[in-house]
Design a protein around this motif. Structure first.
Motif, PDB file in Angstrom:
ATOM      1  N   MET A   1       0.846  -1.195   0.000  1.00 15.52           N
ATOM      2  CA  MET A   1       0.000   0.000   0.000  1.00 15.52           C
ATOM      3  C   MET A   1       0.880   1.244   0.000  1.00 15.52           C
ATOM      4  O   MET A   1       1.896   1.297   0.675  1.00 15.52           O
ATOM      5  CB  MET A   1      -0.884  -0.006   1.244  1.00 15.52           C
ATOM      6  N   PRO A  37      -9.998   0.244  11.729  1.00 12.12           N
ATOM      7  CA  PRO A  37     -10.221  -1.208  11.664  1.00 12.12           C
ATOM      8  C   PRO A  37     -11.645  -1.630  12.071  1.00 12.12           C
ATOM      9  O   PRO A  37     -12.133  -2.665  11.595  1.00 12.12           O
ATOM     10  CB  PRO A  37      -9.197  -1.770  12.650  1.00 12.12           C
ATOM     11  N   TYR A  40     -13.768  -2.446   9.232  1.00 15.62           N
ATOM     12  CA  TYR A  40     -13.315  -3.531   8.353  1.00 15.62           C
ATOM     13  C   TYR A  40     -13.548  -4.923   8.948  1.00 15.62           C
ATOM     14  O   TYR A  40     -12.965  -5.897   8.503  1.00 15.62           O
ATOM     15  CB  TYR A  40     -11.822  -3.343   8.018  1.00 15.62           C
ATOM     16  N   LYS A  43     -14.553  -7.486   6.452  1.00 18.73           N
ATOM     17  CA  LYS A  43     -13.716  -7.570   5.244  1.00 18.73           C
ATOM     18  C   LYS A  43     -12.719  -8.723   5.349  1.00 18.73           C
ATOM     19  O   LYS A  43     -12.621  -9.387   6.386  1.00 18.73           O
ATOM     20  CB  LYS A  43     -12.975  -6.248   5.043  1.00 18.73           C
ATOM     21  N   THR A  44     -11.954  -8.929   4.266  1.00 17.93           N
ATOM     22  CA  THR A  44     -10.972 -10.019   4.279  1.00 17.93           C
ATOM     23  C   THR A  44      -9.809  -9.656   5.218  1.00 17.93           C
ATOM     24  O   THR A  44      -9.565  -8.479   5.483  1.00 17.93           O
ATOM     25  CB  THR A  44     -10.396 -10.253   2.874  1.00 17.93           C
ATOM     26  N   GLN A  46      -6.760  -9.561   4.652  1.00 17.25           N
ATOM     27  CA  GLN A  46      -5.811  -8.687   3.958  1.00 17.25           C
ATOM     28  C   GLN A  46      -6.253  -7.228   4.089  1.00 17.25           C
ATOM     29  O   GLN A  46      -5.452  -6.349   4.393  1.00 17.25           O
ATOM     30  CB  GLN A  46      -5.714  -9.058   2.468  1.00 17.25           C
ATOM     31  N   GLU A  47      -7.540  -7.010   3.842  1.00 23.57           N
ATOM     32  CA  GLU A  47      -8.050  -5.641   3.917  1.00 23.57           C
ATOM     33  C   GLU A  47      -8.014  -5.116   5.355  1.00 23.57           C
ATOM     34  O   GLU A  47      -7.746  -3.948   5.581  1.00 23.57           O
ATOM     35  CB  GLU A  47      -9.466  -5.581   3.341  1.00 23.57           C
ATOM     36  N   ARG A  49      -5.807  -5.890   7.578  1.00 26.25           N
ATOM     37  CA  ARG A  49      -4.427  -5.540   7.875  1.00 26.25           C
ATOM     38  C   ARG A  49      -4.078  -4.163   7.286  1.00 26.25           C
ATOM     39  O   ARG A  49      -3.451  -3.330   7.929  1.00 26.25           O
ATOM     40  CB  ARG A  49      -3.497  -6.622   7.309  1.00 26.25           C
ATOM     41  N   LEU A  50      -4.539  -3.913   6.054  1.00 25.15           N
ATOM     42  CA  LEU A  50      -4.274  -2.628   5.416  1.00 25.15           C
ATOM     43  C   LEU A  50      -4.950  -1.488   6.179  1.00 25.15           C
ATOM     44  O   LEU A  50      -4.387  -0.407   6.324  1.00 25.15           O
ATOM     45  CB  LEU A  50      -4.758  -2.650   3.960  1.00 25.15           C
ATOM     46  N   ALA A  51      -6.166  -1.757   6.672  1.00 25.18           N
ATOM     47  CA  ALA A  51      -6.885  -0.729   7.433  1.00 25.18           C
ATOM     48  C   ALA A  51      -6.125  -0.377   8.707  1.00 25.18           C
ATOM     49  O   ALA A  51      -6.022   0.793   9.072  1.00 25.18           O
ATOM     50  CB  ALA A  51      -8.298  -1.205   7.764  1.00 25.18           C
ATOM     51  N   VAL A  52      -5.580  -1.393   9.386  1.00 31.22           N
ATOM     52  CA  VAL A  52      -4.801  -1.137  10.602  1.00 31.22           C
ATOM     53  C   VAL A  52      -3.600  -0.253  10.261  1.00 31.22           C
ATOM     54  O   VAL A  52      -3.327   0.739  10.932  1.00 31.22           O
ATOM     55  CB  VAL A  52      -4.324  -2.454  11.263  1.00 31.22           C
ATOM     56  N   PHE A  54      -3.177   1.798   7.647  1.00 29.64           N
ATOM     57  CA  PHE A  54      -3.514   3.155   7.238  1.00 29.64           C
ATOM     58  C   PHE A  54      -4.030   3.970   8.418  1.00 29.64           C
ATOM     59  O   PHE A  54      -3.701   5.150   8.567  1.00 29.64           O
ATOM     60  CB  PHE A  54      -4.538   3.135   6.093  1.00 29.64           C
ATOM     61  N   SER A  55      -4.810   3.319   9.273  1.00 31.71           N
ATOM     62  CA  SER A  55      -5.336   4.003  10.450  1.00 31.71           C
ATOM     63  C   SER A  55      -4.181   4.444  11.370  1.00 31.71           C
ATOM     64  O   SER A  55      -4.194   5.566  11.900  1.00 31.71           O
ATOM     65  CB  SER A  55      -6.297   3.072  11.189  1.00 31.71           C
TER      66      SER A  55
ATOM     67  N   THR B 611      -4.686  -4.524  -1.801  1.00 30.73           N
ATOM     68  CA  THR B 611      -3.845  -3.329  -1.769  1.00 30.73           C
ATOM     69  C   THR B 611      -4.307  -2.313  -2.816  1.00 30.73           C
ATOM     70  O   THR B 611      -4.413  -1.124  -2.536  1.00 30.73           O
ATOM     71  CB  THR B 611      -2.378  -3.718  -2.019  1.00 30.73           C
ATOM     72  N   MET B 614      -7.453  -0.615  -1.690  1.00 28.61           N
ATOM     73  CA  MET B 614      -7.194   0.349  -0.620  1.00 28.61           C
ATOM     74  C   MET B 614      -6.576   1.610  -1.216  1.00 28.61           C
ATOM     75  O   MET B 614      -6.987   2.724  -0.881  1.00 28.61           O
ATOM     76  CB  MET B 614      -6.251  -0.303   0.395  1.00 28.61           C
ATOM     77  N   ASP B 615      -5.591   1.432  -2.094  1.00 26.26           N
ATOM     78  CA  ASP B 615      -4.932   2.584  -2.704  1.00 26.26           C
ATOM     79  C   ASP B 615      -5.937   3.460  -3.452  1.00 26.26           C
ATOM     80  O   ASP B 615      -5.929   4.676  -3.344  1.00 26.26           O
ATOM     81  CB  ASP B 615      -3.820   2.124  -3.669  1.00 26.26           C
TER      82      ASP B 615
END
Lengths: 179, 635
Positions: A1, A37, A40, A43-44, A46-47, A49-52, A54-55, B611, B614-615
């Motif tokens: 990301m 988070p 989310y 959500k999956t 993966q998503e 983890r990305l939310a954590v 970015f947050s 990813t 999200m991006d």
């Protein structure tokens, strides 16, 4: 990301020292409401983890822009001026003299548990901190960052801001422990 | 006549299904479970505490063990506590995530002294008729009991739970709470702070911008939290308190007073008689809420004493304890840069806030009458239920978002026994920070990382959370290696630490051994043992859990593909479709390992897609477009 490293862009603020705190907070909250988070849970993984990630990044960005010393440091870094807080020294004799005087007043007032004197001192230091911030803001607007002397002046001002911030914190905690 | 609705092809034809979500207040003295009764409206229903078969809301956090495992729980266990003190565990929340040296008074527990320190960590183990029991296992029994109660009341398996913890709980204590839930087979949606839950229960999230103080004096813990509410977002500005102060201490103060009045020592009383006196002291305390004085007595074969405790004397006995709580309130106000007059609401939580002196002192400090209209024993569980309902998506229009902070600073040990703080207390979570360290000696190839939590500068004054070693550093001169230690704190406040050497790009494996927690393998062992006891079919349960996870993942991926399928090339899409098909196919069969592997594979092949989504979403958000526009495909 891809994580936006310019915190002003990330939180929708003009890239300058003076920030509108209400607008900053509003944009921060707007983004947290979308990406925290908690949003989310369904959500999956993966998503999630990305939310954590970015947050957490938003939290860091807000903490930097909300604090004058960190904000000033970030502004300079964005202009390619690195600041090493641990190894920077200030050589301005009048500033150092003033710091020593404040330090003496502080030690005397603390030894005597003189609460009113400490409060007066805190007000003085806060005012000087404010003035120093305004000075930085003005310097930033008029400076040529390609000029080494301007760069040094800005670095020194951030160093002074750091001095004042530490003094304010110390005074606040002494006053708290005495009252 | 109503028109028949037909859904678009590919869109979910199922009506919106409510999930069964519960809120659990896992308390030191009492525990409760609550759920929102969904009435089908988007605004959500009303939270209610779920009662047991006898109509009681509270489950005392007491577990009695016999030779074949748990014998009694809750009120039944409490009733036989005096007769069977060593096999009856109470107030075990105080031992969660703690080591022996953290606990000043362990007299009520028969602690197992570790015989071999090398293979076991510092988890406190209590000797019972059923063998050695940890606080996590006892907590798991409470959670299981409450979950079973909720399953009956809600008519089916529970999808997820929000469990509350004191705001002051450190990483080890939060982790221990999650471990207890794992042992109970409960899916934790989120751990939230008890005071935050209380504010949610009072519906303060619907109020205007304001500052709220939550004063929570429970049986064994005291918390004060300063919350800021702004535009529907709760933020914990500061937390303070004492994780070993509560109404139990009021009881102990009364016991100490009675013993001194009777001119005897605790040693002169049998364990049973001492327990009895404790129960009498608690009753006396409760009675003094409405009465000016109460009688108290100690009777045994050798001692006979009777006396009268007045409210004035009681107030003197607890004065210093209450003063401690008031001082913590002031310190938290300072932390939040506020004064008492900035506070719009004061919420009282915990049965001990019924004590008149507590109400008087809190009212005096904040110069207002504190809120008490929601039962202070139930308010936390009710708030947790509302949050659980919101997290699983039952209340679609909910704007509620809890932004939390870390209660204590996190750092690592550096040379000279000093702590270098990496994440400071009151930092918003989730949080991620990296810090660089270097080697001390020439040719050093390993580095011991000691993770600590606390505010003091010396290692010996902070709590040890974990130790691990980073190995495989290339030999270099001292100071040349660049070791990056990354601290990640998730939204539950739980820490994950990793370390790697960056100068050469060598990354080494890191194993975190929790100092006061249960290891992965120990949890697995305990789970196995509990299945044997309960006579459950472990494989059947694992398969059921795997299927639920597989279905959830397939559903989430389908939704994502519907929204953003155009982000994938045809080939990428084929790979994901194939992996998804495999998961669906295997979920119908009964090989749980094969399902787990397929789920992991689907996760792997959707990583890039996640990813990209999200991006794109963030890019659009930063350009000022709302997320809804993106989801609608109108970008």
């Amino acid at each position: 990301m891809k994580l936006e490293q310019n915190f002003f862009t990330l939180l929708g603020q003009v890239q300058q020292f003076t920030v509108n705190r209400a607008a900053l907070k509003k944009q921060f909250r707007h983004l947290q409401r979308e990406y925290h988070p908690d949003r989310y849970i369904a959500k999956t993984p993966q998503e999630q983890r990305l939310a954590v990630q970015f947050s957490a990044h938003l939290n860091t960005a807000f903490a930097v822009l909300d604090n004058p010393v960190k904000r000033a440091t970030h502004l300079l870094e964005l202009s390619g001026v690195e600041i090493d807080h641990q190894n920077s020294t200030i050589k301005d004799p009048s500033f150092l003299m003033q710091q020593m005087e404040i330090r003496e007043t502080l030690d005397d007032a603390r030894a005597a548990s003189d609460l009113p004197a400490l409060e007066v001192l805190l007000n003085q230091v806060s005012d000087q901190f404010q003035a120093c911030q305004q000075g930085f803001s003005a310097q930033m607007e008029s400076s040529q960052l390609s000029s080494p002397s301007d760069e040094k002046d800005l670095r020194d001002t951030v160093g002074k801001m750091q001095f004042y911030e530490k003094l304010c914190d110390e005074l606040t905690s002494i006053i708290r422990s005495l009252s | 006549m109503a028109l028949l609705q037909i859904s678009e092809p590919g869109q979910s034809p199922l009506p919106h299904q409510f999930k069964r979500a519960i809120g659990i207040d896992l308390g030191t003295t009492n525990s409760l479970v609550a759920a929102v009764a969904n009435d089908g409206t988007a605004a959500g229903g009303i939270a209610n505490v779920i009662k047991d078969a006898e109509g009681r809301a509270i489950l005392p956090s007491v577990v009695n063990y016999g030779t074949s495992g748990v014998q009694h729980i809750g009120y039944q266990a409490q009733a036989i506590a005096a007769d069977d003190p060593h096999n009856t565990l109470a107030s075990f929340k105080r031992l969660m995530g703690r080591g022996l040296k953290d606990i000043s008074d362990t007299s009520q527990f028969k602690i197992v002294t570790p015989s071999d320190a090398s293979d076991k960590n510092d988890v406190i183990r209590i000797a019972t008729a059923a063998g050695e029991i940890t606080a996590m296992q006892a907590s798991a029994e409470i959670l299981k009991n409450l979950t079973a109660r909720a399953t009956d009341a809600l008519g089916g398996a529970i999808d997820g739970a929000v469990i509350t913890v004191p705001a002051y709980f450190d990483d080890a204590q939060r982790q221990a709470t999650k471990d207890a839930a794992t042992l109970a087979g409960l899916n934790v949606l989120r751990l939230i702070n008890e005071p935050t839950a209380a504010a949610v229960a009072y519906g303060l999230d619907k109020a205007d911008d304001r500052h709220i103080v939550v004063y929570d004096l429970g049986g064994g813990t005291f918390d004060v939290s300063i919350l800021q509410l702004s535009e529907g977002v709760f933020e914990v500005l500061a937390t303070g308190g004492d994780s070993a102060l509560g109404g139990d201490d009021f009881d102990l103060a009364i016991v100490a007073w009675a013993l001194s009045q009777a001119e005897i020592t605790q040693a002169e009383l049998s364990a049973q008689n001492y327990r009895r006196l404790l129960v009498d002291a608690r009753n006396a305390k409760q009675s003094l809420t409405d009465n000016a004085s109460v009688g108290l007595s100690i009777q045994s074969s050798t001692i006979s004493w009777a006396g009268e405790l007045t409210r004035d004397v009681f107030n003197q006995l607890i004065d210093s304890l209450v003063t401690t709580t008031i001082a913590a309130c002031k310190a938290s106000l300072d932390d939040a840069d506020l004064t008492a007059s900035d506070i719009a609401d004061v919420v009282l939580v915990g049965g001990s806030t019924r004590v008149p002196l507590v109400r008087e002192r809190v009212a005096a400090l904040f110069q207002q009458t504190p809120k008490t209209d929601v039962d202070p024993d139930q308010v936390v569980a009710l708030g947790a239920a509302i949050q659980a309902d919101s997290l699983v998506g039952n209340r679609s229009n909910s704007d509620l978002l809890l932004l939390d902070v870390i209660p204590l600073s996190l750092g690592i040990e550096t040379m000279g026994g000093l702590v270098e703080k990496i994440i400071h207390r009151n930092t918003s979570i989730p949080s991620s920070r990296a810090q660089e360290f270097t080697t001390y000696k020439d040719g050093q190839t390993a580095l011991a990382v000691h993770v600590l939590q606390g505010e003091r500068d010396l290692v010996s004054d902070c709590r040890s959370l974990a130790r691990f070693e980073l190995r495989g550093i290339l030999p270099m001169v001292a100071g040349a290696a660049r070791i990056e230690v990354v601290f990640n704190v998730d939204a539950d406040g739980i820490l994950d630490v990793s370390a790697k050497e960056t100068a050469t790009g060598v990354s080494a494996n890191v194993q975190v051994k929790p100092s006061y927690g249960l290891g992965e393998s120990e949890i697995t062992e305990m789970l196995k043992a509990s299945y044997t006891h309960a006579g459950e079919d472990r494989d059947a349960r694992m398969l059921a859990e795997q299927r639920v996870e597989a279905e959830g993942l397939v559903e989430a991926v389908k939704m994502a593909l519907e929204q953003d399928g155009e982000l994938l090339s045809d080939d990428e899409r084929k790979v994901i479709d194939a992996a998804m098909g495999k998961v669906s196919e295997l979920a119908l069969l009964s090989d749980s390992q094969a399902i787990a592997d397929a789920v992991a594979e689907l996760g792997r092949v959707t990583d890039t897609f996640a990813t990209r989504r999200m991006d794109q979403s963030i890019r659009t958000a930063l350009q000022g477009k709302s997320i809804d526009d993106v989801a609608d495909g109108s970008l």
